[in-house]
Design an enzyme around this catalytic site. Structure first.
Site, PDB file in Angstrom:
ATOM      1  N   ASP A 287       0.740   2.550   3.745  1.00 30.86           N
ATOM      2  CA  ASP A 287      -0.095   3.654   3.246  1.00 30.86           C
ATOM      3  C   ASP A 287       0.757   4.919   3.102  1.00 30.86           C
ATOM      4  O   ASP A 287       0.320   6.023   3.441  1.00 30.86           O
ATOM      5  CB  ASP A 287      -1.327   3.880   4.134  1.00 30.86           C
TER       6      ASP A 287
ATOM      7  N   HIS B  62       2.616  14.258   1.048  1.00 34.36           N
ATOM      8  CA  HIS B  62       2.183  15.566   0.543  1.00 34.36           C
ATOM      9  C   HIS B  62       3.303  16.530   0.891  1.00 34.36           C
ATOM     10  O   HIS B  62       4.048  16.302   1.850  1.00 34.36           O
ATOM     11  CB  HIS B  62       0.880  16.001   1.223  1.00 34.36           C
TER      12      HIS B  62
ATOM     13  N   HIS C 104       1.618   5.174  -2.142  1.00 34.23           N
ATOM     14  CA  HIS C 104       1.176   6.167  -3.123  1.00 34.23           C
ATOM     15  C   HIS C 104       2.428   6.890  -3.620  1.00 34.23           C
ATOM     16  O   HIS C 104       2.903   7.818  -2.965  1.00 34.23           O
ATOM     17  CB  HIS C 104       0.230   7.179  -2.471  1.00 34.23           C
TER      18      HIS C 104
ATOM     19  N   HIS D 240       0.841  -1.210   0.000  1.00 33.43           N
ATOM     20  CA  HIS D 240       0.000   0.000   0.000  1.00 33.43           C
ATOM     21  C   HIS D 240       0.872   1.254   0.000  1.00 33.43           C
ATOM     22  O   HIS D 240       1.176   1.813   1.053  1.00 33.43           O
ATOM     23  CB  HIS D 240      -0.916  -0.025   1.229  1.00 33.43           C
TER      24      HIS D 240
HETATM   25  C1  NCD Z   1      -4.169   8.848   0.703  1.00 36.03           C
HETATM   26  C2  NCD Z   1      -3.479   9.754  -0.309  1.00 36.03           C
HETATM   27  O1  NCD Z   1      -3.038  10.840   0.073  1.00 36.03           O
HETATM   28  O2  NCD Z   1      -3.353   9.346  -1.466  1.00 36.03           O
HETATM   29  N1  NCD Z   1      -4.399   9.591   1.894  1.00 36.03           N
HETATM   30  C3  NCD Z   1      -4.616   9.079   3.119  1.00 36.03           C
HETATM   31  O3  NCD Z   1      -4.938   9.846   4.026  1.00 36.03           O
HETATM   32  N2  NCD Z   1      -4.465   7.792   3.400  1.00 36.03           N
HETATM   33  C4  NCD Z   1      -5.417   8.353   0.075  1.00 36.03           C
HETATM   34  C5  NCD Z   1      -6.050   7.248   0.847  1.00 36.03           C
HETATM   35  O4  NCD Z   1      -5.614   6.104   0.734  1.00 36.03           O
HETATM   36  O5  NCD Z   1      -6.992   7.526   1.586  1.00 36.03           O
HETATM   37 ZN    ZN Z   2      -6.662   4.493   1.660  1.00 37.60          ZN
END
Ligand code: NCD
Ligand code: ZN
Length: 412
Positions: free
Chosen positions: A266, A270, A52, A50
């Protein structure tokens, strides 16, 4: 190439040697000729299912190169990247385009999720991994889906728009605005509809619901190590929200007891500028792909979790869930290995990390970082320095095919 030293093998730390051929572990023996001796303990590389890495569309926050390099430094040799990009990864074309873009930048092995939508059935032929956003979060509004792709791994962001309030003023209020009951309710709506993996569970009722449904689930490092009453402000804003301290302690218990299957980061970076905005406007998400395995290894050293359980939740079980030959030191598995010296504890500092965003909420936490990392037998980190650029490869997720193979084996 052969490596020798202390090896985590079949649940124990043994003195031995690993024979590596064509990127795979060929065998593990007491000793082997011409083996290179390493200091510390050899463990499998971790699998983070997981992350991003923000490409395409949000590469001012992170890109596949910086994200996958951070992963390598943190002992993660395989990642699964989320589809809330711009454009969203909804179709075969979106997927192929993203793959073309990110593959040349990958510093660890990787796979990619499709975003589950009414367009999804059939896409499992390309890759059998989907992210199901039931409600809104960063760059998504959520989809109502009635038909699911077959024989696929479906990771669910379980929050429903009907029980979310979109405004919040601080961490406590953020917790209230997206309550744990909303998450448990979202999972309840999936009961009997198939097999799902519930991402980032933030409450024990959700874990109970997962058990009732026969679903697997993951917990993030931030829901274990951070809580809503810490002075984190927007830096701790994340979906689902940080909960009370007692809840993070309960989740830790659930993880130790085996009711939560795995840990996944996760990693959702940002920029500092975005996070410095007022609470209601600042985006949700926390970077952590580089720090969570080192923090876990430090907790192993502290006796807070056994080595066996840590290896299970970070390495072995994620590999089993995705059915990829990774996460174990065993003949036939990819030679993705990390070497750690438990005497070398480091204080985590943002300036030492490799994220594009340049910050971490784990400043001053302790970690045991790998001093060597191997990706399919190739050294990519040596003496805490990066030496193996862009060697990562795409891994196709195909649980269906493997299930058939298993049946065939049983008939033999
Ligand atoms: C995630 C993101 O910023 O892409 N943010 C988060 O708070 N976990 C999106 C997500 O998985 O909810
Ligand atoms: Zn999520």
């Amino acid at each position: 190439m052969n490596l020798e030293g202390k090896i985590y093998y079949h649940g124990e730390i043994v003195e031995g040697a690993i024979e590596i051929e064509d990127g795979k572990i060929r065998r593990v023996k007491k000793s082997l000729p011409f083996a290179f001796r390493v200091r510390g303990i050899i463990l499998p590389g971790a699998l983070d299912i997981h992350v991003h890495f923000r490409e395409p569309g949000f590469t001012h926050k992170e890109d596949f190169y910086t994200g996958s390099m951070s992963a390598a430094f943190g002992g993660v040799t395989f990642v699964m990247d989320m589809p809330n990009n711009s454009p969203k990864i909804l179709t075969a074309q979106d997927f192929v385009e993203k793959l073309r873009l990110v593959a040349p930048k990958a510093n660890v092995d990787f796979s990619l999720y499709f975003m589950l939508s009414p367009l999804s059935p059939g896409l499992e032929e390309i890759n059998g991994a989907f992210k199901y956003y039931m409600g809104e979060t960063t760059a998504v509004e959520g989809y109502v889906v009635e038909e699911y792709p077959k024989n696929s791994f479906i990771s669910v962001h379980a929050e429903l728009n009907e029980c979310i309030r979109k405004e919040s003023r601080d961490l406590r209020d953020h917790d209230k605005s997206r309550p744990e009951s909303c998450e448990a309710m979202a999972v309840r709506t999936l009961l009997g509809k198939g097999k799902f993996h519930i991402a980032h569970v933030s409450g024990v009722d959700t874990v109970d619901m997962c058990k009732i449904g026969g679903f697997t689930c993951e917990v993030t490092p931030h829901h274990l190590f951070l809580h809503r009453d810490m002075p984190l402000g927007t830096w701790g804003k994340v979906n689902p929200p940080l909960r009370a301290k007692w809840m993070s302690e309960k989740l830790w218990e659930e993880l130790l007891q085996g009711r939560i299957d795995i840990v996944a980061s996760d990693h959702a970076p940002h920029t500092m500028e975005e996070k410095e905005d007022e609470f209601n406007i600042a985006p949700a998400g926390i970077p952590e792909v580089e720090t969570y395995v080192p923090i876990f290894l430090y907790l192993v050293k502290q006796g807070k979790i056994s080595m066996a359980r840590a290896v299970e939740v970070l390495m072995e079980r994620p590999g089993e869930l995705l059915r990829v030959p990774k996460g174990k030191i065993e003949a036939g598995y990819d030679a993705d290995l990390i070497v750690v010296d438990f005497k070398e504890v480091r204080k985590i500092r943002s300036r030492d990390l490799h994220y594009k965003c340049g910050w971490t909420p784990y400043e001053n936490f302790y970690g045991v970082f790998p001093h060597r990392v191997y990706l399919r037998g190739e050294e990519i980190i040596e003496d805490y320095e990066f030496v193996g650029e862009r060697l990562g490869k795409f891994v196709k997720i195909s649980p269906a095919k493997q299930e058939e193979e298993e049946k065939e084996h049983m008939q033999d």
